[in-house]
Design an enzyme around this catalytic site. Structure first.
Site, PDB file in Angstrom:
ATOM      1  N   ARG A   1       0.813  -1.225   0.000  1.00  0.00           N
ATOM      2  CA  ARG A   1       0.000   0.000   0.000  1.00  0.00           C
ATOM      3  C   ARG A   1       0.848   1.278   0.000  1.00  0.00           C
ATOM      4  NH1 ARG A   1      -2.888  -3.511  -1.016  1.00  0.00           N
ATOM      5  NH2 ARG A   1      -4.978  -3.941  -0.224  1.00  0.00           N
TER       6      ARG A   1
ATOM      7  N   SER B   1     -11.195  -0.216   2.971  1.00  0.00           N
ATOM      8  CA  SER B   1     -10.507  -0.483   4.248  1.00  0.00           C
ATOM      9  C   SER B   1      -9.975   0.824   4.814  1.00  0.00           C
ATOM     10  CB  SER B   1      -9.314  -1.414   4.025  1.00  0.00           C
ATOM     11  OG  SER B   1      -9.768  -2.619   3.490  1.00  0.00           O
TER      12      SER B   1
ATOM     13  N   GLU C   1      -5.572   4.238   5.903  1.00  0.00           N
ATOM     14  CA  GLU C   1      -5.230   4.080   4.489  1.00  0.00           C
ATOM     15  C   GLU C   1      -5.653   5.297   3.640  1.00  0.00           C
ATOM     16  OE1 GLU C   1      -5.854   0.022   2.804  1.00  0.00           O
ATOM     17  OE2 GLU C   1      -6.695   1.115   1.123  1.00  0.00           O
TER      18      GLU C   1
HETATM   19  C1  LIG Z   1     -15.679  -0.317  -1.476  1.00  0.00           C
HETATM   20  C2  LIG Z   1     -14.194  -0.049  -1.675  1.00  0.00           C
HETATM   21  C3  LIG Z   1     -13.328  -1.104  -1.873  1.00  0.00           C
HETATM   22  C4  LIG Z   1     -11.955  -0.879  -2.058  1.00  0.00           C
HETATM   23  N1  LIG Z   1     -11.130  -1.949  -2.251  1.00  0.00           N
HETATM   24  C5  LIG Z   1      -9.807  -1.748  -2.414  1.00  0.00           C
HETATM   25  C6  LIG Z   1      -8.920  -2.851  -2.608  1.00  0.00           C
HETATM   26  O1  LIG Z   1      -9.337  -4.001  -2.660  1.00  0.00           O
HETATM   27  N2  LIG Z   1      -7.604  -2.602  -2.736  1.00  0.00           N
HETATM   28  C7  LIG Z   1      -7.103  -1.331  -2.710  1.00  0.00           C
HETATM   29  O2  LIG Z   1      -5.878  -1.178  -2.840  1.00  0.00           O
HETATM   30  N3  LIG Z   1      -7.910  -0.269  -2.539  1.00  0.00           N
HETATM   31  C8  LIG Z   1      -9.242  -0.438  -2.391  1.00  0.00           C
HETATM   32  N4  LIG Z   1     -10.071   0.628  -2.197  1.00  0.00           N
HETATM   33  C9  LIG Z   1      -9.506   1.982  -2.131  1.00  0.00           C
HETATM   34  C10 LIG Z   1      -9.537   2.738  -3.481  1.00  0.00           C
HETATM   35  O3  LIG Z   1     -10.566   2.267  -4.304  1.00  0.00           O
HETATM   36  C11 LIG Z   1      -8.223   2.623  -4.242  1.00  0.00           C
HETATM   37  O4  LIG Z   1      -7.155   3.064  -3.458  1.00  0.00           O
HETATM   38  C12 LIG Z   1      -8.271   3.443  -5.552  1.00  0.00           C
HETATM   39  O5  LIG Z   1      -7.120   3.199  -6.310  1.00  0.00           O
HETATM   40  C13 LIG Z   1      -8.390   4.941  -5.309  1.00  0.00           C
HETATM   41  O6  LIG Z   1      -8.638   5.535  -6.570  1.00  0.00           O
HETATM   42  P1  LIG Z   1      -9.366   6.917  -6.716  1.00  0.00           P
HETATM   43  O7  LIG Z   1      -9.291   7.300  -8.155  1.00  0.00           O
HETATM   44  O8  LIG Z   1     -10.701   6.870  -6.125  1.00  0.00           O
HETATM   45  O9  LIG Z   1      -8.387   7.858  -5.876  1.00  0.00           O
HETATM   46  P2  LIG Z   1      -8.802   9.040  -4.878  1.00  0.00           P
HETATM   47  O10 LIG Z   1      -9.524   8.477  -3.725  1.00  0.00           O
HETATM   48  O11 LIG Z   1      -9.454  10.136  -5.618  1.00  0.00           O
HETATM   49  O12 LIG Z   1      -7.356   9.525  -4.411  1.00  0.00           O
HETATM   50  C14 LIG Z   1      -6.553   8.685  -3.605  1.00  0.00           C
HETATM   51  C15 LIG Z   1      -5.138   9.280  -3.550  1.00  0.00           C
HETATM   52  O13 LIG Z   1      -4.558   9.230  -4.850  1.00  0.00           O
HETATM   53  C16 LIG Z   1      -4.177  10.541  -5.285  1.00  0.00           C
HETATM   54  N5  LIG Z   1      -4.441  10.600  -6.731  1.00  0.00           N
HETATM   55  C17 LIG Z   1      -5.565  10.199  -7.374  1.00  0.00           C
HETATM   56  N6  LIG Z   1      -5.405  10.340  -8.711  1.00  0.00           N
HETATM   57  C18 LIG Z   1      -4.166  10.854  -8.900  1.00  0.00           C
HETATM   58  C19 LIG Z   1      -3.414  11.238 -10.060  1.00  0.00           C
HETATM   59  N7  LIG Z   1      -3.900  11.121 -11.305  1.00  0.00           N
HETATM   60  N8  LIG Z   1      -2.159  11.737  -9.882  1.00  0.00           N
HETATM   61  C20 LIG Z   1      -1.639  11.870  -8.620  1.00  0.00           C
HETATM   62  N9  LIG Z   1      -2.310  11.538  -7.502  1.00  0.00           N
HETATM   63  C21 LIG Z   1      -3.553  11.028  -7.644  1.00  0.00           C
HETATM   64  C22 LIG Z   1      -5.055  11.495  -4.478  1.00  0.00           C
HETATM   65  O14 LIG Z   1      -4.449  12.776  -4.373  1.00  0.00           O
HETATM   66  C23 LIG Z   1      -5.132  10.756  -3.150  1.00  0.00           C
HETATM   67  O15 LIG Z   1      -3.977  11.002  -2.394  1.00  0.00           O
HETATM   68  C24 LIG Z   1     -11.451   0.446  -2.032  1.00  0.00           C
HETATM   69  C25 LIG Z   1     -12.337   1.515  -1.834  1.00  0.00           C
HETATM   70  C26 LIG Z   1     -13.697   1.275  -1.671  1.00  0.00           C
HETATM   71  C27 LIG Z   1     -14.632   2.444  -1.474  1.00  0.00           C
END
Ligand SMILES: Cc1cc2nc3c(=O)[nH]c(=O)nc-3n(C[C@H](O)[C@H](O)[C@H](O)COP(=O)(O)OP(=O)(O)OC[C@H]3O[C@@H](n4cnc5c(N)ncnc54)[C@H](O)[C@@H]3O)c2cc1C
EC number: 1.3.1.98
Length: 365
Positions: free
Chosen positions: A165, A237, A347
């Site tokens: 992570r 998580s 996280e």
């Molecule tokens: C129901 C559920 C289940 C999940 N299951 C998992 C799982 O199994 N495994 C897992 O690892 N995660 C999981 N997650 C967490 C999440 O989905 C992941 O971490 C996902 O990759 C986040 O993507 P996002 O586009 O929503 O990022 P955001 O939530 O919008 O941002 C997360 C971080 O990434 C940065 N960021 C986003 N895009 C960029 C970019 N283009 N350039 C630079 N920085 C950026 C943001 O600034 C922030 O710090 C889960 C979440 C939910 C709600």
């Protein structure tokens, strides 16, 4: 490019929590990104990059700076040989669409990462992982825009320093780069990764599942365990698992035995595989620790521990505040520390909070 003021953010997150951004813009091309970053620099603003909002907790006061949402689209094979394809995906692609397209094309390497919410641009940030696969295993390179200069750069796999992570993007180089594209190296002929017990058990009847069958199995397991972001707000998580050295693991076992009894300590011992002597780090499931510490029914206001999975904190009433989530987090961390001596690490990214506010919630010694 349409820069908006006091733009509500809560509906751009899966938690459905948080106040507005002072400035907000969607960037649909690289030029938009460069111009938005110029605006940020000229006005001396703080920047936050928002993807699909599935791994953030935004303050009730919102973000007092500029929120930039990369919406660039693109899914392109840039190279291939007999064994691999190199796939370039743009930051604004929905991650699960990328997985689905790769599976339809018969490419292996990301099938166990199906159904994870969020955008492709965030994949490298925390080295997204699930069911025995991690994004870092297939990320060959990341194309970025440097926030301070607007310059375009490429960071190769080794420079990303992927760990559990983590990557440079959420540690040493946090906030320095906006990810534009991610280049994945996928296999044309792969084998199923069934290292995760739940997934393996899904296929007791079958010999070798296909990519489509793996995707369906992952989706089915996830639907049972995890809240549907459309129905129940969460950020997945909320706490990371632990990777402990053997001495730390033994200390944990002793603490739990003293505080929670023999049965609890046996459950911890069972995490240690018979080959554990050779393993440098032992993975400790935080969900198990939370079960043992009996936080299952806990809630503060509208924020609650999800009944099917204690690692997930939910917006149970759809009206929970960030303040309530952090108060619940504080209670849970204190309870776990008291029984185990371990300090839970959150996280999601905490957005728009003041340093002292976070310190108040996250320090309790
Ligand atoms: C129901 C559920 C289940 C999940 N299951 C998992 C799982 O199994 N495994 C897992 O690892 N995660 C999981 N997650 C967490 C999440 O989905 C992941 O971490 C996902 O990759 C986040 O993507 P996002 O586009 O929503 O990022 P955001 O939530 O919008 O941002 C997360 C971080 O990434 C940065 N960021 C986003 N895009 C960029 C970019 N283009 N350039 C630079 N920085 C950026 C943001 O600034 C922030 O710090 C889960 C979440 C939910 C709600």
């Amino acid at each position: 490019m349409n820069i908006q003021k006091y733009y509500p953010l809560k509906h751009l997150t899966t938690f459905k929590i948080g106040g507005p951004a002072r400035y907000f813009v969607e960037a649909h091309c690289q030029d938009d990104v460069v111009r938005a970053l110029q605006f940020v620099r000229h006005n001396g603003l703080k920047l936050f990059i928002l993807g699909g909002g599935s791994n953030v907790l935004i303050s009730d006061k919102g973000f007092p700076g500029f929120v930039l949402k990369p919406c660039l689209k693109g899914f392109e094979v840039i190279k291939e040989n007999d064994e691999h394809v190199w796939l370039k995906v743009a930051a604004g692609e929905l991650w699960d669409d990328v997985v689905s397209k790769a599976i339809n094309a018969g490419w292996w390497g990301i099938e166990n990462l199906a159904y994870i919410p969020g955008h492709a641009g965030a994949l490298a940030i925390q080295n997204v992982g699930a069911y025995g696969q991690e994004a870092g295993d297939v990320i060959e390179a990341v194309e970025v825009c440097e926030v301070a200069t607007g310059n375009h750069k490429i960071l190769f796999h080794d420079q990303c320093q992927f760990g559990y992570r983590t990557s440079v993007f959420n540690s040493s180089l946090q906030g320095k780069y906006l990810i534009l594209h991610t280049i994945l190296r996928l296999k044309k002929n792969g084998v199923p990764n069934l290292s995760y017990r739940e997934l393996r058990e899904f296929f007791t009847e079958k010999d070798i599942p296909t990519l489509q069958e793996l995707r369906s199995a992952v989706i089915s397991i996830r639907r049972k365990k995890l809240p549907d972001p459309e129905q129940i707000g969460s950020a997945g998580s909320f706490f990371k698992n632990f990777l402990l050295a053997p001495q730390e693991f033994e200390q944990l076992r002793q603490n739990i035995k003293r505080s929670l009894g023999h049965a609890a300590s046996d459950k911890i011992q069972a995490l240690r595989s018979p080959q554990a002597e050779e393993v440098a780090l032992i993975k400790v499931s935080t969900a198990l620790l939370l079960d043992l510490c009996k936080v299952k029914d806990w809630h503060v206001g509208g924020a609650a521990v999800y009944c099917h999975h204690p690692l997930i904190l939910i917006n149970a009433t759809r009206q929970a505040t960030a303040y309530e989530v952090l108060s619940l987090v504080q209670k849970i961390r204190q309870q776990v520390y008291r029984h185990t001596g371990l300090t839970l690490v959150p996280e999601p990214a905490m957005v728009g909070f003041e340093e002292q506010e976070l310190r108040a919630y996250f320090s309790f010694y």
